[in-house]
Design a protein around this motif. Structure first.
Motif, PDB file in Angstrom:
ATOM      1  N   GLY A   1       0.787  -1.221   0.000  1.00 42.84           N
ATOM      2  CA  GLY A   1       0.000   0.000   0.000  1.00 42.84           C
ATOM      3  C   GLY A   1       0.817   1.267   0.000  1.00 42.84           C
ATOM      4  N   VAL A   2       2.109   1.167   0.267  1.00 42.07           N
ATOM      5  CA  VAL A   2       2.994   2.333   0.269  1.00 42.07           C
ATOM      6  C   VAL A   2       3.841   2.282  -0.998  1.00 42.07           C
ATOM      7  CG1 VAL A   2       4.855   3.552   1.459  1.00 42.07           C
ATOM      8  CG2 VAL A   2       3.071   2.394   2.787  1.00 42.07           C
ATOM      9  N   SER A   3       3.833   3.344  -1.771  1.00 41.19           N
ATOM     10  CA  SER A   3       4.562   3.354  -3.042  1.00 41.19           C
ATOM     11  C   SER A   3       6.064   3.483  -2.852  1.00 41.19           C
ATOM     12  CB  SER A   3       4.055   4.493  -3.936  1.00 41.19           C
ATOM     13  OG  SER A   3       2.706   4.276  -4.293  1.00 41.19           O
ATOM     14  N   GLU A   4       6.485   4.153  -1.782  1.00 40.69           N
ATOM     15  CA  GLU A   4       7.917   4.321  -1.540  1.00 40.69           C
ATOM     16  C   GLU A   4       8.521   3.056  -0.938  1.00 40.69           C
ATOM     17  OE1 GLU A   4       6.006   7.850  -2.324  1.00 40.69           O
ATOM     18  OE2 GLU A   4       5.602   6.599  -0.559  1.00 40.69           O
ATOM     19  N   THR A   5       9.805   2.862  -1.179  1.00 37.77           N
ATOM     20  CA  THR A   5      10.529   1.728  -0.611  1.00 37.77           C
ATOM     21  C   THR A   5      11.704   2.255   0.212  1.00 37.77           C
ATOM     22  OG1 THR A   5      11.846   1.544  -2.642  1.00 37.77           O
ATOM     23  CG2 THR A   5       9.918   0.130  -2.454  1.00 37.77           C
ATOM     24  N   LEU A   6      12.275   1.374   1.022  1.00 38.14           N
ATOM     25  CA  LEU A   6      13.451   1.726   1.826  1.00 38.14           C
ATOM     26  C   LEU A   6      14.618   0.870   1.371  1.00 38.14           C
ATOM     27  CD1 LEU A   6      14.552   3.368   4.301  1.00 38.14           C
ATOM     28  CD2 LEU A   6      14.109   1.304   5.661  1.00 38.14           C
ATOM     29  N   ARG A   7      15.711   1.529   1.012  1.00 39.75           N
ATOM     30  CA  ARG A   7      16.911   0.824   0.579  1.00 39.75           C
ATOM     31  C   ARG A   7      17.979   0.934   1.660  1.00 39.75           C
ATOM     32  NH1 ARG A   7      17.911   2.834  -5.559  1.00 39.75           N
ATOM     33  NH2 ARG A   7      19.824   1.613  -5.237  1.00 39.75           N
ATOM     34  N   ALA A   8      18.689  -0.164   1.886  1.00 46.39           N
ATOM     35  CA  ALA A   8      19.771  -0.169   2.870  1.00 46.39           C
ATOM     36  C   ALA A   8      20.923  -0.999   2.326  1.00 46.39           C
ATOM     37  CB  ALA A   8      19.298  -0.727   4.203  1.00 46.39           C
ATOM     38  N   ASN A   9      22.122  -0.469   2.430  1.00 45.52           N
ATOM     39  CA  ASN A   9      23.321  -1.169   1.973  1.00 45.52           C
ATOM     40  C   ASN A   9      24.292  -1.308   3.136  1.00 45.52           C
ATOM     41  OD1 ASN A   9      22.420  -1.120  -0.797  1.00 45.52           O
ATOM     42  ND2 ASN A   9      22.989   1.043  -0.836  1.00 45.52           N
ATOM     43  N   GLY A  10      25.010  -2.423   3.166  1.00 44.40           N
ATOM     44  CA  GLY A  10      25.960  -2.615   4.249  1.00 44.40           C
ATOM     45  C   GLY A  10      26.666  -3.947   4.148  1.00 44.40           C
ATOM     46  N   THR A  11      27.206  -4.384   5.266  1.00 45.08           N
ATOM     47  CA  THR A  11      27.916  -5.657   5.320  1.00 45.08           C
ATOM     48  C   THR A  11      27.178  -6.605   6.251  1.00 45.08           C
ATOM     49  OG1 THR A  11      29.344  -4.812   7.088  1.00 45.08           O
ATOM     50  CG2 THR A  11      30.156  -4.638   4.831  1.00 45.08           C
ATOM     51  N   ALA A  12      27.218  -7.881   5.916  1.00 41.60           N
ATOM     52  CA  ALA A  12      26.443  -8.874   6.672  1.00 41.60           C
ATOM     53  C   ALA A  12      27.338 -10.001   7.170  1.00 41.60           C
ATOM     54  CB  ALA A  12      25.323  -9.435   5.798  1.00 41.60           C
TER      55      ALA A  12
ATOM     56  N   VAL B   1      21.515   4.164   4.076  1.00 42.62           N
ATOM     57  CA  VAL B   1      20.075   3.876   4.066  1.00 42.62           C
ATOM     58  C   VAL B   1      19.328   5.102   3.561  1.00 42.62           C
ATOM     59  CG1 VAL B   1      19.838   4.551   6.503  1.00 42.62           C
ATOM     60  CG2 VAL B   1      18.122   3.069   5.451  1.00 42.62           C
ATOM     61  N   TYR B   2      18.303   4.872   2.771  1.00 37.13           N
ATOM     62  CA  TYR B   2      17.524   6.001   2.257  1.00 37.13           C
ATOM     63  C   TYR B   2      16.203   5.509   1.662  1.00 37.13           C
ATOM     64  CZ  TYR B   2      19.731   4.564  -2.198  1.00 37.13           C
ATOM     65  OH  TYR B   2      20.186   3.852  -3.270  1.00 37.13           O
ATOM     66  N   PHE B   3      15.243   6.417   1.615  1.00 33.87           N
ATOM     67  CA  PHE B   3      13.955   6.120   1.011  1.00 33.87           C
ATOM     68  C   PHE B   3      14.017   6.369  -0.488  1.00 33.87           C
ATOM     69  CE2 PHE B   3      12.614   6.488   5.382  1.00 33.87           C
ATOM     70  CZ  PHE B   3      11.632   5.523   5.475  1.00 33.87           C
ATOM     71  N   HIS B   4      13.371   5.466  -1.237  1.00 28.79           N
ATOM     72  CA  HIS B   4      13.346   5.555  -2.694  1.00 28.79           C
ATOM     73  C   HIS B   4      11.943   5.982  -3.120  1.00 28.79           C
ATOM     74  CE1 HIS B   4      15.284   4.138  -6.544  1.00 28.79           C
ATOM     75  NE2 HIS B   4      14.057   4.376  -6.942  1.00 28.79           N
ATOM     76  N   CYS B   5      11.876   6.928  -4.037  1.00 33.70           N
ATOM     77  CA  CYS B   5      10.565   7.444  -4.469  1.00 33.70           C
ATOM     78  C   CYS B   5       9.716   6.335  -5.076  1.00 33.70           C
ATOM     79  CB  CYS B   5      10.740   8.602  -5.450  1.00 33.70           C
ATOM     80  SG  CYS B   5      11.062   8.104  -7.155  1.00 33.70           S
ATOM     81  N   GLY B   6       8.416   6.585  -5.162  1.00 36.07           N
ATOM     82  CA  GLY B   6       7.470   5.540  -5.542  1.00 36.07           C
ATOM     83  C   GLY B   6       7.166   5.402  -7.018  1.00 36.07           C
ATOM     84  N   ARG B   7       7.907   6.073  -7.885  1.00 34.65           N
ATOM     85  CA  ARG B   7       7.547   6.038  -9.299  1.00 34.65           C
ATOM     86  C   ARG B   7       7.539   4.630  -9.892  1.00 34.65           C
ATOM     87  NH1 ARG B   7      10.934  11.265 -11.340  1.00 34.65           N
ATOM     88  NH2 ARG B   7      12.247  10.572  -9.607  1.00 34.65           N
ATOM     89  N   SER B   8       8.502   3.787  -9.518  1.00 34.02           N
ATOM     90  CA  SER B   8       8.549   2.427 -10.071  1.00 34.02           C
ATOM     91  C   SER B   8       7.313   1.623  -9.687  1.00 34.02           C
ATOM     92  CB  SER B   8       9.807   1.701  -9.589  1.00 34.02           C
ATOM     93  OG  SER B   8      10.969   2.296 -10.109  1.00 34.02           O
ATOM     94  N   LEU B   9       6.930   1.672  -8.404  1.00 33.08           N
ATOM     95  CA  LEU B   9       5.773   0.910  -7.955  1.00 33.08           C
ATOM     96  C   LEU B   9       4.479   1.490  -8.501  1.00 33.08           C
ATOM     97  CD1 LEU B   9       7.959  -0.261  -6.083  1.00 33.08           C
ATOM     98  CD2 LEU B   9       6.228  -0.409  -4.300  1.00 33.08           C
ATOM     99  N   ILE B  10       4.443   2.814  -8.676  1.00 30.92           N
ATOM    100  CA  ILE B  10       3.253   3.444  -9.255  1.00 30.92           C
ATOM    101  C   ILE B  10       3.106   3.037 -10.716  1.00 30.92           C
ATOM    102  CG2 ILE B  10       2.241   5.658  -9.932  1.00 30.92           C
ATOM    103  CD1 ILE B  10       3.545   6.828  -7.366  1.00 30.92           C
ATOM    104  N   ARG B  11       4.203   3.068 -11.459  1.00 35.25           N
ATOM    105  CA  ARG B  11       4.151   2.645 -12.860  1.00 35.25           C
ATOM    106  C   ARG B  11       3.732   1.180 -12.972  1.00 35.25           C
ATOM    107  NH1 ARG B  11       9.050   6.189 -13.745  1.00 35.25           N
ATOM    108  NH2 ARG B  11      10.312   4.429 -13.003  1.00 35.25           N
ATOM    109  N   ALA B  12       4.209   0.354 -12.029  1.00 31.79           N
ATOM    110  CA  ALA B  12       3.886  -1.071 -12.046  1.00 31.79           C
ATOM    111  C   ALA B  12       2.467  -1.368 -11.556  1.00 31.79           C
ATOM    112  CB  ALA B  12       4.887  -1.837 -11.178  1.00 31.79           C
ATOM    113  N   LYS B  13       1.836  -0.377 -10.910  1.00 28.25           N
ATOM    114  CA  LYS B  13       0.520  -0.582 -10.281  1.00 28.25           C
ATOM    115  C   LYS B  13       0.571  -1.783  -9.340  1.00 28.25           C
ATOM    116  CE  LYS B  13      -2.070   1.441 -14.133  1.00 28.25           C
ATOM    117  NZ  LYS B  13      -3.163   1.231 -15.123  1.00 28.25           N
ATOM    118  N   LEU B  14       1.671  -1.887  -8.606  1.00 31.10           N
ATOM    119  CA  LEU B  14       1.916  -3.083  -7.802  1.00 31.10           C
ATOM    120  C   LEU B  14       0.840  -3.335  -6.758  1.00 31.10           C
ATOM    121  CD1 LEU B  14       3.990  -5.355  -7.477  1.00 31.10           C
ATOM    122  CD2 LEU B  14       5.101  -3.986  -5.729  1.00 31.10           C
TER     123      LEU B  14
END
Length: 202
Positions: A104-115, A145-158
């Motif tokens: 239900g939320v168009s934005e995503t959260l991206r995080a990069n690091g070491t595991a 870490v950062y929030f990614h805009c929702g354009r991809s999910l909006i275009r996909a109508k996910l």
């Protein structure tokens, strides 16, 4: 077909990023990132190893990923196919990328690091579901870490219910595996998958 093979050529192909896009990159989890992870039932993990890059889904009840502190996450490893693609990659190369999603939320959260892969009972027992303690967990130290805009999910109508295909609009996994692997019975494979989905999720 012309291919771009330098960073300068790539940058010249696009406009410069806006100020907000450049400044939104964080080095730790703030209150909004923590809240998003607490709501997220699904993420995708990107990893790499000697066999190349890989991308794998992880899902469970919202908040299944534990935020340990501002820089550390713990992701339980639930039952799967036991190929250990992602875990094996982390043992070889600890660099990972995470993409969290909230229905239900168009934005995503991206995080990069070491595991690193941990098996400490004290860390894993609180992550048990239906009495099943995960065999291991992936502890991720966040670098970015950062929030990614929702354009991809909006275009996909996910999240649009009208965009879902009808049941039967795509072959079952059992049918697909039977077509790909000689000697597999599609109906029997689907029955095994249904059992796994209903009685052996954990």
């Amino acid at each position: 077909m012309t291919a771009i093979d330098t960073a300068d050529a790539l940058r010249a192909t696009y406009d410069a990023p806006g100020e907000a896009a450049r400044k939104k990159l964080m080095s730790k989890l703030d209150k909004h990132a923590r809240a998003f992870i607490a709501l997220s039932p699904f993420l995708v993990i990107a990893s790499r190893g000697s066999a190349g890059a890989d991308c794998s889904p992880r899902g469970d009840a919202p908040g299944f990923v534990q935020v340990i502190d501002d820089h550390t996450l713990l992701i339980p490893d639930r039952r799967g196919n036991n190929l250990l693609d992602t875990l094996g990659n982390v043992v070889e190369d600890p660099e990972v990328g995470l993409l969290f999603m909230v229905p239900g939320v168009s934005e995503t959260l991206r995080a990069n690091g070491t595991a690193r892969i941990v098996t400490d009972p004290a860390a894993l027992e609180p992550l048990a579901v239906r009495g099943q303690v995960p065999a291991s967990g992936m502890e991720v130290t966040i670098r970015q870490v950062y929030f990614h805009c929702g354009r991809s999910l909006i275009r996909a109508k996910l999240w649009d219910p009208d965009s879902r295909i009808e049941k039967g609009g795509f072959p079952s996994l059992g049918r697909i595996i039977a077509d790909q692997v000689a000697g597999i019975d599609a109906e029997a494979a689907d029955k095994r998958l249904e059992e796994a989905y209903t009685t052996r999720l954990y």
